[in-house]
Scaffold this motif. Structure first.
Motif, mmCIF file in Angstrom:
data_model
loop_
_atom_site.group_PDB
_atom_site.id
_atom_site.type_symbol
_atom_site.label_atom_id
_atom_site.label_comp_id
_atom_site.label_asym_id
_atom_site.label_seq_id
_atom_site.Cartn_x
_atom_site.Cartn_y
_atom_site.Cartn_z
ATOM 1 N N LEU A 3 0.834 -1.190 0.000
ATOM 2 C CA LEU A 3 0.000 0.000 0.000
ATOM 3 C C LEU A 3 0.871 1.243 0.000
ATOM 4 O O LEU A 3 1.685 1.439 0.893
ATOM 5 N N ASP A 4 0.738 2.076 -1.015
ATOM 6 C CA ASP A 4 1.446 3.341 -1.097
ATOM 7 C C ASP A 4 0.621 4.365 -0.326
ATOM 8 O O ASP A 4 -0.377 4.882 -0.818
ATOM 9 N N ARG A 5 1.028 4.628 0.910
ATOM 10 C CA ARG A 5 0.203 5.459 1.786
ATOM 11 C C ARG A 5 0.038 6.873 1.253
ATOM 12 O O ARG A 5 -1.040 7.467 1.375
ATOM 13 N N ARG A 6 1.075 7.433 0.648
ATOM 14 C CA ARG A 6 0.954 8.792 0.123
ATOM 15 C C ARG A 6 -0.025 8.844 -1.042
ATOM 16 O O ARG A 6 -0.874 9.742 -1.127
ATOM 17 N N ALA A 7 0.078 7.873 -1.946
ATOM 18 C CA ALA A 7 -0.851 7.821 -3.073
ATOM 19 C C ALA A 7 -2.269 7.556 -2.582
ATOM 20 O O ALA A 7 -3.239 8.147 -3.065
ATOM 21 N N GLU A 8 -2.382 6.656 -1.611
ATOM 22 C CA GLU A 8 -3.693 6.315 -1.049
ATOM 23 C C GLU A 8 -4.334 7.533 -0.401
ATOM 24 O O GLU A 8 -5.536 7.785 -0.560
ATOM 25 N N LEU A 9 -3.543 8.325 0.305
ATOM 26 C CA LEU A 9 -4.051 9.530 0.955
ATOM 27 C C LEU A 9 -4.596 10.510 -0.075
ATOM 28 O O LEU A 9 -5.704 11.038 0.070
ATOM 29 N N GLY A 10 -3.826 10.757 -1.136
ATOM 30 C CA GLY A 10 -4.271 11.691 -2.162
ATOM 31 C C GLY A 10 -5.525 11.223 -2.864
ATOM 32 O O GLY A 10 -6.461 12.008 -3.097
ATOM 33 N N VAL A 56 -2.842 21.423 -0.236
ATOM 34 C CA VAL A 56 -2.238 20.749 -1.392
ATOM 35 C C VAL A 56 -1.121 19.818 -0.939
ATOM 36 O O VAL A 56 -0.979 18.696 -1.447
ATOM 37 N N ARG A 57 -0.319 20.256 0.022
ATOM 38 C CA ARG A 57 0.754 19.390 0.531
ATOM 39 C C ARG A 57 0.182 18.131 1.184
ATOM 40 O O ARG A 57 0.760 17.052 1.076
ATOM 41 N N LEU A 58 -0.968 18.283 1.853
ATOM 42 C CA LEU A 58 -1.622 17.113 2.445
ATOM 43 C C LEU A 58 -2.110 16.163 1.355
ATOM 44 O O LEU A 58 -1.832 14.958 1.393
ATOM 45 N N GLU A 59 -2.803 16.696 0.375
ATOM 46 C CA GLU A 59 -3.370 15.846 -0.671
ATOM 47 C C GLU A 59 -2.290 15.205 -1.528
ATOM 48 O O GLU A 59 -2.468 14.089 -2.028
ATOM 49 N N GLN A 60 -1.191 15.864 -1.706
ATOM 50 C CA GLN A 60 -0.100 15.298 -2.502
ATOM 51 C C GLN A 60 0.834 14.417 -1.675
ATOM 52 O O GLN A 60 1.760 13.814 -2.227
ATOM 53 N N GLY A 61 0.585 14.345 -0.369
ATOM 54 C CA GLY A 61 1.385 13.478 0.477
ATOM 55 C C GLY A 61 2.839 13.898 0.575
ATOM 56 O O GLY A 61 3.724 13.059 0.739
ATOM 57 N N ARG A 62 3.090 15.200 0.493
ATOM 58 C CA ARG A 62 4.485 15.661 0.559
ATOM 59 C C ARG A 62 5.106 15.396 1.925
ATOM 60 O O ARG A 62 6.311 15.249 2.058
ATOM 61 N N THR A 63 4.249 15.363 2.940
ATOM 62 C CA THR A 63 4.724 15.043 4.281
ATOM 63 C C THR A 63 3.614 14.325 5.012
ATOM 64 O O THR A 63 2.440 14.472 4.683
ATOM 65 N N LEU A 64 3.969 13.515 5.999
ATOM 66 C CA LEU A 64 2.979 12.826 6.812
ATOM 67 C C LEU A 64 3.107 13.271 8.261
ATOM 68 O O LEU A 64 3.102 12.477 9.191
ATOM 69 N N HIS A 65 3.239 14.582 8.441
ATOM 70 C CA HIS A 65 3.410 15.143 9.786
ATOM 71 C C HIS A 65 2.457 16.319 9.980
ATOM 72 O O HIS A 65 2.867 17.397 10.416
ATOM 73 N N PHE A 66 1.184 16.120 9.665
ATOM 74 C CA PHE A 66 0.216 17.200 9.828
ATOM 75 C C PHE A 66 -0.365 17.179 11.233
ATOM 76 O O PHE A 66 -0.526 16.116 11.849
ATOM 77 N N SER A 67 -0.707 18.349 11.710
ATOM 78 C CA SER A 67 -1.221 18.467 13.076
ATOM 79 C C SER A 67 -2.633 17.899 13.159
ATOM 80 O O SER A 67 -3.360 17.796 12.157
ATOM 81 N N GLU A 68 -3.009 17.570 14.368
ATOM 82 C CA GLU A 68 -4.356 17.048 14.611
ATOM 83 C C GLU A 68 -5.413 18.072 14.245
ATOM 84 O O GLU A 68 -6.473 17.725 13.715
ATOM 85 N N SER A 69 -5.144 19.347 14.501
ATOM 86 C CA SER A 69 -6.127 20.387 14.206
ATOM 87 C C SER A 69 -6.372 20.514 12.703
ATOM 88 O O SER A 69 -7.515 20.725 12.270
ATOM 89 N N ASP A 86 -11.115 8.167 10.895
ATOM 90 C CA ASP A 86 -10.034 7.308 11.391
ATOM 91 C C ASP A 86 -9.101 6.899 10.253
ATOM 92 O O ASP A 86 -7.879 6.813 10.426
ATOM 93 N N HIS A 87 -9.690 6.630 9.105
ATOM 94 C CA HIS A 87 -8.913 6.254 7.920
ATOM 95 C C HIS A 87 -7.966 7.387 7.523
ATOM 96 O O HIS A 87 -6.786 7.154 7.225
ATOM 97 N N LEU A 88 -8.472 8.624 7.511
ATOM 98 C CA LEU A 88 -7.640 9.785 7.189
ATOM 99 C C LEU A 88 -6.465 9.889 8.152
ATOM 100 O O LEU A 88 -5.321 10.117 7.732
ATOM 101 N N TYR A 89 -6.720 9.718 9.434
ATOM 102 C CA TYR A 89 -5.650 9.810 10.427
ATOM 103 C C TYR A 89 -4.588 8.740 10.203
ATOM 104 O O TYR A 89 -3.390 9.000 10.342
ATOM 105 N N ARG A 90 -5.032 7.522 9.885
ATOM 106 C CA ARG A 90 -4.053 6.452 9.654
ATOM 107 C C ARG A 90 -3.166 6.774 8.454
ATOM 108 O O ARG A 90 -1.951 6.559 8.483
ATOM 109 N N LEU A 91 -3.781 7.281 7.383
ATOM 110 C CA LEU A 91 -3.011 7.554 6.174
ATOM 111 C C LEU A 91 -2.091 8.763 6.335
ATOM 112 O O LEU A 91 -1.020 8.823 5.708
ATOM 113 N N ALA A 92 -2.505 9.723 7.141
ATOM 114 C CA ALA A 92 -1.747 10.976 7.265
ATOM 115 C C ALA A 92 -0.726 10.940 8.391
ATOM 116 O O ALA A 92 -0.178 11.975 8.765
#
Length: 284
Positions: A3-10, A56-69, A86-92
């Motif tokens: 599973l490509d988590r960044r691709a899956e997130l986008g 855009v950085r979230l949707e493109q999966g440039r990083t997986l360190h986004f804040s909870e807020s 919950d799925h979004l949190y796991r992917l991000a």
């Protein structure tokens, strides 16, 4: 296949943007023609109260360190339900790359419980929709799991690759959609499971599976109903309840229910009698 988590997130975020319309979320659409369905990125960012670049950085999966807020704001803007949130949190979130999970085992006490529920079709489903154990009536209702190689005792594999399953379910497309939604949720809960990855790769040879997989639907197996068209006893309208095991939530005991004094109850009673006359097929 992993599973490509960044691709899956986008892909997940784009699929959820696509199902929202500006007028549904209180935005005025001044454009006569939209090139893409649903909300644009900048519209979603506006609703979430974050910068367009941040989203855009979230949707493109440039990083997986986004804040909870930020994740909470995006989830609210996309109107995600709890399973999707919950799925979004796991992917991000970064995956720690833990070892593949150990093979699942069914406790002897649970097997005895299945045996004792002689008048209720019941089975235990594990990771990746694997059927780990079953009672005689479940085998009579769905399929003779004991006659199948262990690898084929899998709901997703049966639904898409066994022609008999298409005739067993009155609404096969709905059953297929549910199974894919269960499997996608399992895949993100268990990203290191090679068996799930192998299953997805095998099933992706089916165009029907691929079309459903690309919808990014998510569903937890909790309760519901299916109508079976059994080749021997006919139509059975059955509910089901799923009981998760506290010490292994990846295992669920699925038990079917039937409306008392209904035609389905009579058909299930007939099936139970026929199953009792047959050789034992309880899952071991």
């Amino acid at each position: 296949m992993t599973l490509d988590r960044r691709a899956e997130l986008g892909e997940f975020l784009r699929s959820r943007r696509a199902r929202l319309r500006p007028e549904e979320v209180g935005l005025v659409d001044h454009t006569a023609r939209r090139r893409v369905p649903g909300l644009r990125r900048e519209e979603l960012a506006l609703l979430a109260g974050v910068s367009v670049d941040h989203y855009v950085r979230l949707e493109q999966g440039r990083t997986l360190h986004f804040s909870e807020s930020v994740l909470d704001a995006v989830a609210r803007a996309l109107r995600l339900n709890q399973v999707e949130r919950d799925h979004l949190y796991r992917l991000a979130r970064p995956w720690d790359g833990e070892e593949p999970p150990a093979k699942q085992q069914v406790r002897p006490g649970l097997r005895r419980l299945l045996d004792s529920a002689a008048d209720v079709p019941a089975y235990i489903v594990g990771r990746g929709t694997n059927v780990l154990a079953w009672n005689r009536l479940a085998a009579a209702l769905i399929t003779d799991f004991g006659a199948l190689p262990p690898r084929e005792r899998n709901l997703a594999r049966l639904v898409f690759l066994d022609e008999g399953m298409r005739e067993l379910y009155e609404d096969w497309p709905a059953k297929a959609s549910d199974v894919v939604a269960y499997l996608r949720l399992d895949a993100t809960r268990n990203p290191g499971d090679p068996d799930i990855a192998d299953l997805i790769e095998n099933l992706s040879e089916s165009a029907e599976f691929r079309a459903l997989w690309e919808r990014h639907e998510l569903k937890d197996k909790t309760h519901g109903r299916y109508v079976y068209l059994h080749p021997v006893v006919g139509r059975l309208d059955l509910g089901f309840e799923t009981l998760r095991l506290p010490d292994d939530p990846d295992q669920g005991l699925v038990a079917h229910t039937v409306e008392p004094d209904s035609p389905s109850a009579a058909a299930l009673q007939l099936l139970s009698g026929l199953a009792a006359e047959a050789a034992p097929v309880t899952g071991r």
